[in-house]
Design an enzyme around this catalytic site. Structure first.
Site, PDB file in Angstrom:
ATOM      1  N   GLU A 151       0.877  -1.164   0.000  1.00 25.86           N
ATOM      2  CA  GLU A 151       0.000   0.000   0.000  1.00 25.86           C
ATOM      3  C   GLU A 151       0.920   1.221   0.000  1.00 25.86           C
ATOM      4  OE1 GLU A 151      -2.833   0.120   3.229  1.00 25.86           O
ATOM      5  OE2 GLU A 151      -3.491   2.122   2.618  1.00 25.86           O
TER       6      GLU A 151
ATOM      7  N   ARG B  68       4.914 -13.008   9.682  1.00 28.30           N
ATOM      8  CA  ARG B  68       5.575 -11.742   9.355  1.00 28.30           C
ATOM      9  C   ARG B  68       6.900 -11.653  10.100  1.00 28.30           C
ATOM     10  NH1 ARG B  68       3.635  -6.675   9.934  1.00 28.30           N
ATOM     11  NH2 ARG B  68       1.763  -7.300   8.881  1.00 28.30           N
TER      12      ARG B  68
ATOM     13  N   LYS C  74       3.886   0.845   9.667  1.00 26.71           N
ATOM     14  CA  LYS C  74       4.095   2.106   8.950  1.00 26.71           C
ATOM     15  C   LYS C  74       3.468   3.268   9.704  1.00 26.71           C
ATOM     16  CE  LYS C  74       2.850   0.142   5.057  1.00 26.71           C
ATOM     17  NZ  LYS C  74       2.458  -0.098   3.650  1.00 26.71           N
TER      18      LYS C  74
HETATM   19  P1  ATP Z   1       2.362  -2.179   8.037  1.00 30.16           P
HETATM   20  O1  ATP Z   1       1.597  -2.988   9.033  1.00 30.16           O
HETATM   21  O2  ATP Z   1       3.780  -1.954   8.363  1.00 30.16           O
HETATM   22  O3  ATP Z   1       1.662  -0.930   7.620  1.00 30.16           O
HETATM   23  P2  ATP Z   1       1.303  -3.549   5.825  1.00 30.16           P
HETATM   24  O4  ATP Z   1       1.161  -5.014   5.896  1.00 30.16           O
HETATM   25  O5  ATP Z   1       0.088  -2.748   5.976  1.00 30.16           O
HETATM   26  O6  ATP Z   1       2.456  -3.117   6.786  1.00 30.16           O
HETATM   27  P3  ATP Z   1       1.588  -3.386   3.032  1.00 30.16           P
HETATM   28  O7  ATP Z   1       2.082  -2.254   2.240  1.00 30.16           O
HETATM   29  O8  ATP Z   1       0.159  -3.727   2.959  1.00 30.16           O
HETATM   30  O9  ATP Z   1       2.005  -3.102   4.510  1.00 30.16           O
HETATM   31  O10 ATP Z   1       2.476  -4.672   2.778  1.00 30.16           O
HETATM   32  C1  ATP Z   1       2.860  -5.139   1.522  1.00 30.16           C
HETATM   33  C2  ATP Z   1       3.233  -6.574   1.653  1.00 30.16           C
HETATM   34  O11 ATP Z   1       4.296  -6.728   2.576  1.00 30.16           O
HETATM   35  C3  ATP Z   1       2.085  -7.399   2.172  1.00 30.16           C
HETATM   36  O12 ATP Z   1       1.980  -8.581   1.418  1.00 30.16           O
HETATM   37  C4  ATP Z   1       2.459  -7.697   3.589  1.00 30.16           C
HETATM   38  O13 ATP Z   1       1.957  -8.931   4.004  1.00 30.16           O
HETATM   39  C5  ATP Z   1       3.979  -7.696   3.546  1.00 30.16           C
HETATM   40  N1  ATP Z   1       4.528  -7.326   4.838  1.00 30.16           N
HETATM   41  C6  ATP Z   1       4.308  -6.200   5.540  1.00 30.16           C
HETATM   42  N2  ATP Z   1       4.938  -6.223   6.715  1.00 30.16           N
HETATM   43  C7  ATP Z   1       5.600  -7.412   6.773  1.00 30.16           C
HETATM   44  C8  ATP Z   1       6.442  -8.045   7.733  1.00 30.16           C
HETATM   45  N3  ATP Z   1       6.742  -7.454   8.899  1.00 30.16           N
HETATM   46  N4  ATP Z   1       6.944  -9.254   7.448  1.00 30.16           N
HETATM   47  C9  ATP Z   1       6.657  -9.851   6.269  1.00 30.16           C
HETATM   48  N5  ATP Z   1       5.873  -9.317   5.327  1.00 30.16           N
HETATM   49  C10 ATP Z   1       5.344  -8.113   5.568  1.00 30.16           C
HETATM   50 MG    MG Z   2      -1.564  -3.439   4.566  1.00 32.53          MG
END
Ligand code: ATP
Ligand code: MG
Length: 557
Positions: A35, A259, A269
């Protein structure tokens, strides 16, 4: 645990099984779906290495899909930084795609669900919807809008799109099962009204799809074979499958892995954005941030990050990885690749009384003793006045102090053996100069002195020294899991950045290039700070110390 070449992780097992069964004609298409609401962090790197790595291993492809269904938090700046970081990590996507490009298709999918009697417009407030949803132990109840006719639903949904209703006035919900033990199946929201400017579609849309509706459908539109996400989406999987089944579209499948959690940092984020906005750090790329851009500025290499991600492997259970492992990976890399240089961070002057004042000679040192041929050598000017580290001298040393003290001898790296004769102090008793004599026949490489000394110290010639700024970093947080605190910012380490304005570097460091690692002998691995370095002032970030000082601290306890 190391990821053994021979043993497959559970996702590789699934893929190999699918290939054996000729599912999707043996094709593998993954996607990385960020995102664009922040910069990528080391957790994203794990997902990137996994998604791109699987496609590479099985001759497949990986799409980069910006999951841009939330107009309020998304920005083009984030899109650019994300692309830059993925490329820097060494991966190339097959296609650059945006969920917002599918808004029209997604709308048509929603209409299809309405026509099948599987979705309805609900006028309830979000509080009412929550109240009617029940609890995990009590079934939900229908709201008064659940049995609207298909025709009415179609009309209202079109009006929602046309902007007839204000934010929050209505939502579109799937009609599934209000008694399901899985709360995600209790008529989940598919669309909400949001009169907001979107970074790509502008003001065209007044309704935006929810994650659960957009994500799986986008996977399907792209023919993604293996949609890999993190464990918190396990309970969403039945909904993912239900929507694809009902819409009769490409059968993408979702798989979940643990994760990455890293201690002494935060990874969400939202929290990282707070650190940036509230100026606890100097931007998303502050070298203390767990972001890819922060790690890059800190001096991490793409290889070290990829290695780290491979070493931690792919698990099905949540765990917390010690940041020491990440540091181990960059040390291992820089030990092989960094060029050795000398810099004095806390200088005190040393005068060689039997070396002709004003004379200069040029010594040499290998750039990289770990590499075959040393990757060449650089010239190091030597003179009678040198800067050395204050801590390398002690007036009253303990036993086994193998550095300088009155009467003791050490070797100056790449130069001569010296003997400490005397110290000069100012009126306040501070040491201002250390006087030594040197052994002319003890020059490194051609030493005929026959004298063995235990210690070697680094130095920089006073008339040739270049003043540089050096920044030393420590963990950004004082506790292992700051996210578990009521106020994570209260656990910020006030000493996470130490700035040394006047450090002295050997002149060759003027040729330092951004992105390259340098070992300042005995002081750690450093890299040029690409953001604040100017022609007049070089700034170096310490990437990591030479040894794991934290492990040592722990052993002491
Ligand atoms: P955050 O919680 O930090 O905002 P998010 O999951 O909302 O992270 P996205 O931009 O939606 O962030 O993530 C893009 C991809 O990265 C998704 O497939 C998500 O599952 C993966 N991802 C995000 N954080 C992690 C993590 N800590 N470990 C492994 N994969 C991750
Ligand atoms: Mg997300």
């Amino acid at each position: 645990m190391l990821n053994d070449e021979k043993s497959l992780n559970f996702i590789e097992e699934i893929i190999e099984e699918d290939i054996r069964n000729e599912k999707h004609a043996g094709k593998v298409l993954t996607r990385f779906p960020p995102e664009p609401n922040g910069y990528l962090h080391i957790g994203h790197a794990k997902s990137i290495v996994l998604n791109f790595g699987l496609a590479q291993k099985y001759n497949g492809r990986t799409n980069l899909r910006f999951d841009d269904t939330n107009p309020v938090t998304e920005e083009t700046e984030y899109v650019e930084s994300i692309k830059n970081d993925i490329k820097w990590l060494g991966f190339r996507w097959a296609e650059e795609l945006y969920t917002s490009d599918y808004f029209e298709t997604l709308y048509a999918f929603a209409v299809k669900l309405i026509e099948k009697g599987l979705a309805y417009v609900d006028d309830s407030s979000s509080e009412e919807i929550a109240a009617f949803k029940g609890t995990p132990t009590e079934p939900g109840k229908p709201t008064p809008y659940r049995d609207r006719s298909v025709a009415e639903n179609l009309r209202l949904f079109a009006e929602m799109r046309d902007g007839k209703y204000p934010d929050g006035d209505k939502v579109l919900r799937a009609k599934i099962d209000l008694a399901s033990p899985n709360m995600h199946l209790r008529d989940p929201l598919l669309y909400r009204i949001k009169h907001a400017h979107h970074h790509r579609t502008g003001n065209k849309w007044r309704i935006y799809p929810m994650y659960d509706f957009a994500h799986g459908q986008s996977d399907s539109i792209e023919n993604i074979t293996h949609s890999i996400c993190t464990l918190e989406f396990v309970p969403h999987r039945p909904l993912y499958d239900w929507l694809i089944d009902q819409l009769e579209i490409f059968p993408s499948k979702q798989y979940e892995f643990a994760r990455l959690n890293l201690n002494y940092t935060v990874m969400s984020k939202r929290k990282l954005l707070q650190l940036v906005n509230e100026k606890y750090v100097d931007g998303w790329d502050d070298p203390r941030m767990p972001t890819i851009s922060g790690l890059r500025r800190r001096g991490y290499t793409p290889a070290s990050i990829r290695n780290f991600c491979e070493r931690i492997g792919v698990a099905k259970r949540e765990n917390i990885i010690d940041v020491g492992l990440l540091e181990f990976c960059i040390r291992e890399d820089l030990n092989q690749t960094a060029w050795r240089r000398m810099a004095v961070l806390d200088p005190v002057k040393l005068v060689i009384t039997n070396y002709p004042a004003g004379q200069t000679e040029t010594l040499t040192g290998e750039n990289n003793p770990e590499a075959e041929g040393g990757e060449g050598e650089r010239s190091i000017p030597f003179s009678s006045e040198l800067w050395i580290e204050r801590e390398d001298f002690m007036e009253n040393p303990p036993k086994k102090f193998f550095r300088l003290a009155p009467g003791l001898m050490v070797r100056l790296k790449h130069a001569y053996i010296i003997k400490c004769e005397d110290v000069v102090k100012d009126a306040a008793g501070n040491i201002t100069e250390i006087h030594c004599t040197y052994l002319p026949e003890s020059k490194s490489g051609e030493d005929t002195s026959g004298i063995k000394v235990k210690g070697t110290i680094h130095w920089v010639s006073v008339p040739h020294a270049k003043t540089v700024e050096v920044r030393l970093y420590d963990r950004l947080f004082n506790v292992e899991n700051p996210a578990a605190e009521t106020d994570f910012k209260s656990t910020i380490n006030p000493d996470s950045l130490q700035i040394i304005k006047n450090a002295y570097a050997e002149p060759d460091l003027l040729h330092a290039v951004p992105g390259k690692g340098y070992q300042f002998i005995r002081k750690g691995y450093f890299t040029l700070d690409s953001k604040t370095t100017t022609a007049d002032k070089l700034v170096f970030n310490r990437t990591v110390t030479l040894r794991d000082t934290w492990a040592k601290e722990l052993r002491k306890e």
